[in-house]
Design a protein around this motif. Structure first.
Motif, PDB file in Angstrom:
ATOM      1  N   TYR A  86      39.459 -15.662  99.612  1.00 21.74           N
ATOM      2  CA  TYR A  86      38.755 -16.903  99.967  1.00 21.74           C
ATOM      3  C   TYR A  86      39.597 -18.114  99.584  1.00 21.74           C
ATOM      4  CZ  TYR A  86      37.513 -16.552  95.025  1.00 21.74           C
ATOM      5  OH  TYR A  86      37.568 -16.415  93.658  1.00 21.74           O
ATOM      6  N   LEU A  87      39.239 -19.232 100.187  1.00 22.00           N
ATOM      7  CA  LEU A  87      39.966 -20.486  99.961  1.00 22.00           C
ATOM      8  C   LEU A  87      39.284 -21.209  98.811  1.00 22.00           C
ATOM      9  CD1 LEU A  87      42.181 -22.366 101.093  1.00 22.00           C
ATOM     10  CD2 LEU A  87      40.425 -23.369 102.562  1.00 22.00           C
ATOM     11  N   ASP A  88      39.990 -21.356  97.716  1.00 24.42           N
ATOM     12  CA  ASP A  88      39.360 -21.910  96.519  1.00 24.42           C
ATOM     13  C   ASP A  88      39.679 -23.383  96.341  1.00 24.42           C
ATOM     14  OD1 ASP A  88      37.757 -21.509  94.263  1.00 24.42           O
ATOM     15  OD2 ASP A  88      39.529 -21.463  92.965  1.00 24.42           O
ATOM     16  N   ASP A  89      40.754 -23.836  96.970  1.00 24.31           N
ATOM     17  CA  ASP A  89      41.084 -25.251  96.830  1.00 24.31           C
ATOM     18  C   ASP A  89      41.877 -25.701  98.048  1.00 24.31           C
ATOM     19  OD1 ASP A  89      40.928 -27.676  95.624  1.00 24.31           O
ATOM     20  OD2 ASP A  89      42.493 -27.298  94.134  1.00 24.31           O
ATOM     21  N   LEU A  90      41.774 -26.983  98.343  1.00 22.50           N
ATOM     22  CA  LEU A  90      42.375 -27.546  99.548  1.00 22.50           C
ATOM     23  C   LEU A  90      42.727 -29.002  99.245  1.00 22.50           C
ATOM     24  CD1 LEU A  90      42.832 -27.447 102.699  1.00 22.50           C
ATOM     25  CD2 LEU A  90      40.446 -28.142 102.929  1.00 22.50           C
ATOM     26  N   SER A  91      44.002 -29.347  99.422  1.00 23.21           N
ATOM     27  CA  SER A  91      44.381 -30.755  99.263  1.00 23.21           C
ATOM     28  C   SER A  91      45.016 -31.216 100.576  1.00 23.21           C
ATOM     29  CB  SER A  91      45.357 -30.921  98.098  1.00 23.21           C
ATOM     30  OG  SER A  91      46.627 -30.443  98.468  1.00 23.21           O
ATOM     31  N   ASP A  92      45.642 -32.371 100.578  1.00 24.49           N
ATOM     32  CA  ASP A  92      46.254 -32.870 101.818  1.00 24.49           C
ATOM     33  C   ASP A  92      47.338 -31.927 102.338  1.00 24.49           C
ATOM     34  OD1 ASP A  92      44.644 -35.017 101.643  1.00 24.49           O
ATOM     35  OD2 ASP A  92      46.196 -36.476 101.115  1.00 24.49           O
ATOM     36  N   LYS A  93      48.097 -31.378 101.399  1.00 26.14           N
ATOM     37  CA  LYS A  93      49.230 -30.547 101.813  1.00 26.14           C
ATOM     38  C   LYS A  93      49.108 -29.085 101.431  1.00 26.14           C
ATOM     39  CE  LYS A  93      52.791 -34.172 101.658  1.00 26.14           C
ATOM     40  NZ  LYS A  93      53.989 -34.665 100.994  1.00 26.14           N
ATOM     41  N   THR A  94      48.270 -28.778 100.451  1.00 23.88           N
ATOM     42  CA  THR A  94      48.275 -27.416  99.913  1.00 23.88           C
ATOM     43  C   THR A  94      46.921 -26.724 100.015  1.00 23.88           C
ATOM     44  OG1 THR A  94      47.690 -28.101  97.666  1.00 23.88           O
ATOM     45  CG2 THR A  94      50.049 -28.054  98.222  1.00 23.88           C
ATOM     46  N   ILE A  95      47.005 -25.411  99.950  1.00 26.13           N
ATOM     47  CA  ILE A  95      45.796 -24.578  99.882  1.00 26.13           C
ATOM     48  C   ILE A  95      45.956 -23.591  98.720  1.00 26.13           C
ATOM     49  CG2 ILE A  95      45.307 -24.699 102.354  1.00 26.13           C
ATOM     50  CD1 ILE A  95      46.556 -21.922 102.647  1.00 26.13           C
ATOM     51  N   LEU A  96      44.822 -23.197  98.170  1.00 29.21           N
ATOM     52  CA  LEU A  96      44.833 -22.184  97.119  1.00 29.21           C
ATOM     53  C   LEU A  96      43.951 -21.027  97.567  1.00 29.21           C
ATOM     54  CD1 LEU A  96      45.717 -21.412  94.203  1.00 29.21           C
ATOM     55  CD2 LEU A  96      43.495 -22.297  93.451  1.00 29.21           C
ATOM     56  N   LEU A  97      44.601 -19.894  97.814  1.00 22.61           N
ATOM     57  CA  LEU A  97      43.861 -18.689  98.195  1.00 22.61           C
ATOM     58  C   LEU A  97      43.670 -17.817  96.959  1.00 22.61           C
ATOM     59  CD1 LEU A  97      45.652 -17.590 101.503  1.00 22.61           C
ATOM     60  CD2 LEU A  97      43.332 -18.499 101.299  1.00 22.61           C
ATOM     61  N   ARG A  98      42.469 -17.311  96.792  1.00 24.69           N
ATOM     62  CA  ARG A  98      42.233 -16.336  95.731  1.00 24.69           C
ATOM     63  C   ARG A  98      41.940 -14.972  96.356  1.00 24.69           C
ATOM     64  NH1 ARG A  98      42.760 -18.360  90.865  1.00 24.69           N
ATOM     65  NH2 ARG A  98      42.310 -20.573  90.604  1.00 24.69           N
ATOM     66  N   HIS A  99      42.401 -13.949  95.661  1.00 22.01           N
ATOM     67  CA  HIS A  99      42.250 -12.575  96.151  1.00 22.01           C
ATOM     68  C   HIS A  99      41.736 -11.716  94.995  1.00 22.01           C
ATOM     69  CE1 HIS A  99      45.061 -13.674  99.489  1.00 22.01           C
ATOM     70  NE2 HIS A  99      45.692 -14.327  98.546  1.00 22.01           N
ATOM     71  N   ASP A 100      40.514 -11.266  95.100  1.00 23.54           N
ATOM     72  CA  ASP A 100      39.955 -10.395  94.060  1.00 23.54           C
ATOM     73  C   ASP A 100      40.017  -8.947  94.528  1.00 23.54           C
ATOM     74  OD1 ASP A 100      39.397 -12.681  92.624  1.00 23.54           O
ATOM     75  OD2 ASP A 100      37.308 -12.800  93.315  1.00 23.54           O
ATOM     76  N   ILE A 101      40.709  -8.149  93.754  1.00 22.21           N
ATOM     77  CA  ILE A 101      40.848  -6.734  94.109  1.00 22.21           C
ATOM     78  C   ILE A 101      39.980  -5.915  93.160  1.00 22.21           C
ATOM     79  CG2 ILE A 101      42.464  -4.815  94.372  1.00 22.21           C
ATOM     80  CD1 ILE A 101      44.711  -6.832  94.740  1.00 22.21           C
ATOM     81  N   SER A 102      39.088  -5.132  93.733  1.00 23.98           N
ATOM     82  CA  SER A 102      38.261  -4.294  92.858  1.00 23.98           C
ATOM     83  C   SER A 102      38.190  -2.867  93.387  1.00 23.98           C
ATOM     84  CB  SER A 102      36.861  -4.873  92.702  1.00 23.98           C
ATOM     85  OG  SER A 102      36.382  -5.328  93.928  1.00 23.98           O
ATOM     86  N   ARG A 103      37.823  -1.964  92.497  1.00 26.66           N
ATOM     87  CA  ARG A 103      37.617  -0.578  92.886  1.00 26.66           C
ATOM     88  C   ARG A 103      36.370  -0.550  93.747  1.00 26.66           C
ATOM     89  NH1 ARG A 103      38.058   3.485  88.077  1.00 26.66           N
ATOM     90  NH2 ARG A 103      36.144   2.484  87.427  1.00 26.66           N
ATOM     91  N   PHE A 104      36.463   0.115  94.889  1.00 28.22           N
ATOM     92  CA  PHE A 104      35.349   0.066  95.830  1.00 28.22           C
ATOM     93  C   PHE A 104      34.100   0.746  95.280  1.00 28.22           C
ATOM     94  CE2 PHE A 104      32.871   1.421  99.514  1.00 28.22           C
ATOM     95  CZ  PHE A 104      32.712   0.199 100.129  1.00 28.22           C
ATOM     96  N   SER A 105      34.284   1.877  94.626  1.00 24.35           N
ATOM     97  CA  SER A 105      33.140   2.710  94.211  1.00 24.35           C
ATOM     98  C   SER A 105      32.170   1.966  93.298  1.00 24.35           C
ATOM     99  CB  SER A 105      33.636   3.979  93.511  1.00 24.35           C
ATOM    100  OG  SER A 105      34.374   3.633  92.353  1.00 24.35           O
ATOM    101  N   ASP A 106      32.697   1.218  92.348  1.00 22.60           N
ATOM    102  CA  ASP A 106      31.799   0.575  91.374  1.00 22.60           C
ATOM    103  C   ASP A 106      32.048  -0.922  91.214  1.00 22.60           C
ATOM    104  OD1 ASP A 106      34.202   0.548  90.086  1.00 22.60           O
ATOM    105  OD2 ASP A 106      33.586   1.749  88.374  1.00 22.60           O
TER     106      ASP A 106
ATOM    107  N   GLU B 283      47.446 -17.276  95.597  1.00 24.76           N
ATOM    108  CA  GLU B 283      48.610 -17.819  96.285  1.00 24.76           C
ATOM    109  C   GLU B 283      48.377 -19.301  96.513  1.00 24.76           C
ATOM    110  OE1 GLU B 283      50.202 -14.598  99.445  1.00 24.76           O
ATOM    111  OE2 GLU B 283      48.135 -15.225  99.781  1.00 24.76           O
ATOM    112  N   LYS B 284      49.268 -20.116  95.977  1.00 25.11           N
ATOM    113  CA  LYS B 284      49.230 -21.539  96.311  1.00 25.11           C
ATOM    114  C   LYS B 284      50.273 -21.762  97.397  1.00 25.11           C
ATOM    115  CE  LYS B 284      49.315 -26.187  94.502  1.00 25.11           C
ATOM    116  NZ  LYS B 284      49.543 -27.060  93.337  1.00 25.11           N
ATOM    117  N   ARG B 285      49.835 -22.305  98.507  1.00 27.83           N
ATOM    118  CA  ARG B 285      50.723 -22.479  99.650  1.00 27.83           C
ATOM    119  C   ARG B 285      50.726 -23.937 100.113  1.00 27.83           C
ATOM    120  NH1 ARG B 285      52.490 -18.036 102.374  1.00 27.83           N
ATOM    121  NH2 ARG B 285      51.865 -15.995 101.535  1.00 27.83           N
TER     122      ARG B 285
END
Lengths: 142, 142, 142, 142
Positions: free
Chosen positions: D80-100, D109-111
């Protein structure tokens, strides 16, 4: 013949500088599909190592390339057992573009049954009977 | 015959869960060595694309595995041109353990000269004469 | 401060579709350099696992990107120990273009000492005294 | 907030010698998920490059590791997109075990928006208005 099919999407990180798939990626996908194929026979390769000290180690691998894979394309990898001897198996992996089933890559892996109970000295052995039966069925499966 | 040799060390990230090299890595190294081989002929593959719209695209690749590579081992990859036709080249890559020159993997890449000036439609062409001369010398190089 | 330096060349297979390094590659190189850094202290991470059931597992990694890496460029990766606590170490990895020492990427790895004698249940422990002494010296090394 | 979720299985080739995921793989998956996230907003990053000479280049990436991933486990990556400025974006990626749903890795990633129409000289620019509107909606999406 039992076939195991996986659909996947070509991602940015799979591409080389020309915008086509960097070929070692095909081998990564093929290797993964081999595991999925075994899984489909209720054989977990991770458990085979841990519980029986067995792997199907590599003898030879190869790919023929018919059409480059490109960004965002969906592909389909079909894996099947094409040959089976006392000690070796031959897995074939056909990779095609999902949309029109055009063949992109034909890959194969020839693997040999290895006793890896001594992790520093692998030894070729005959495929144990119970596994041979399962593999033989997978090959002739209608 | 002109040979191009690279020495490299097997790193943690090259290993699989059995502590031996995950085989797509060999193809990454082989591909890299192909570029280094061309470089040794004063042919930069990056420039060939940009300046002449040419690549040597893949027809087929393969590897035969004789001995697994392990953590921290130094290996040597020797690359040479084994065959040359109007349109294709055959590169061979012999990977051995550096310490005792035991052969680990024999790899090859069959490549074909492609016009990629239209990035969406690659077209097989004859290897341009100037390149063919250079490659021919590299093959017969004493 | 002890520093461990590795020079390497950016290869075709390291690039993405824009012709610049695909960033997970930097992490592969950083990880490899960490092993080489330990090796330079006469600590072999492979042996630590096998003989003492210890690893330095990951807590956090990160990279800041200043300039993209491109085809055929030689780069230099300098690794050093920037922080050391009872349980954790902080490795920094500065990647620069070899030709002019322009900084390309600043990476770090925060690692924690883990007892992995039970492969299914890793446990954080204090860094054993003998290792702590070696690491402490590496940090303050003139 | 718009979230993009991908489920995937940890394969043999993702593991290191301890039988846990080799961490650069997480970055490969995160990068892929970023593309899928953009795709879910009807923004194809491949087309942005080709048609508008724009990319979201890297400023910084990072991961915190909470639990190792193991063979054959299914994981879920939520982006998901957690932050947004004029030039940059901050994407967050949460990785979890599917079962539980146990959290395994938190990545980001700051881009920054780059004009890459000159492939040898990337230039930071403001995110074009039409894209900013789409991204802004994705961030506040209920």
């Amino acid at each position: 013949m039992k076939k195991s099919t996986v659909k996947r999407q070509i991602m940015w990180g799979d591409l080389d500088s020309l915008g086509i798939v960097f070929y070692p990626r095909y081998y990564e996908w093929i290797d993964a599909n081999g595991h999925i194929f075994f899984e489909s026979l209720n054989l977990n390769l991770g458990s085979l190592v841990k519980e029986r000290g067995l792997i199907f180690g590599l003898v030879e691998t190869g790919c023929r390339y018919h059409m480059p894979g490109r960004y965002n394309e969906w592909i389909e990898i079909v894996t099947y057992l094409d040959d089976l001897s006392d000690k070796t198996i031959l897995l074939r992996h056909d990779i095609s573009r999902f949309s029109d089933k055009t063949l992109m890559v034909e890959g194969f892996e020839k693997r040999i049954c290895l006793d890896v109970s001594d992790p520093l000295k692998f030894k070729a052995i005959e495929i144990p009977k119970d596994l041979h039966v399962i593999l033989s069925k997978a090959r002739s499966h209608p």
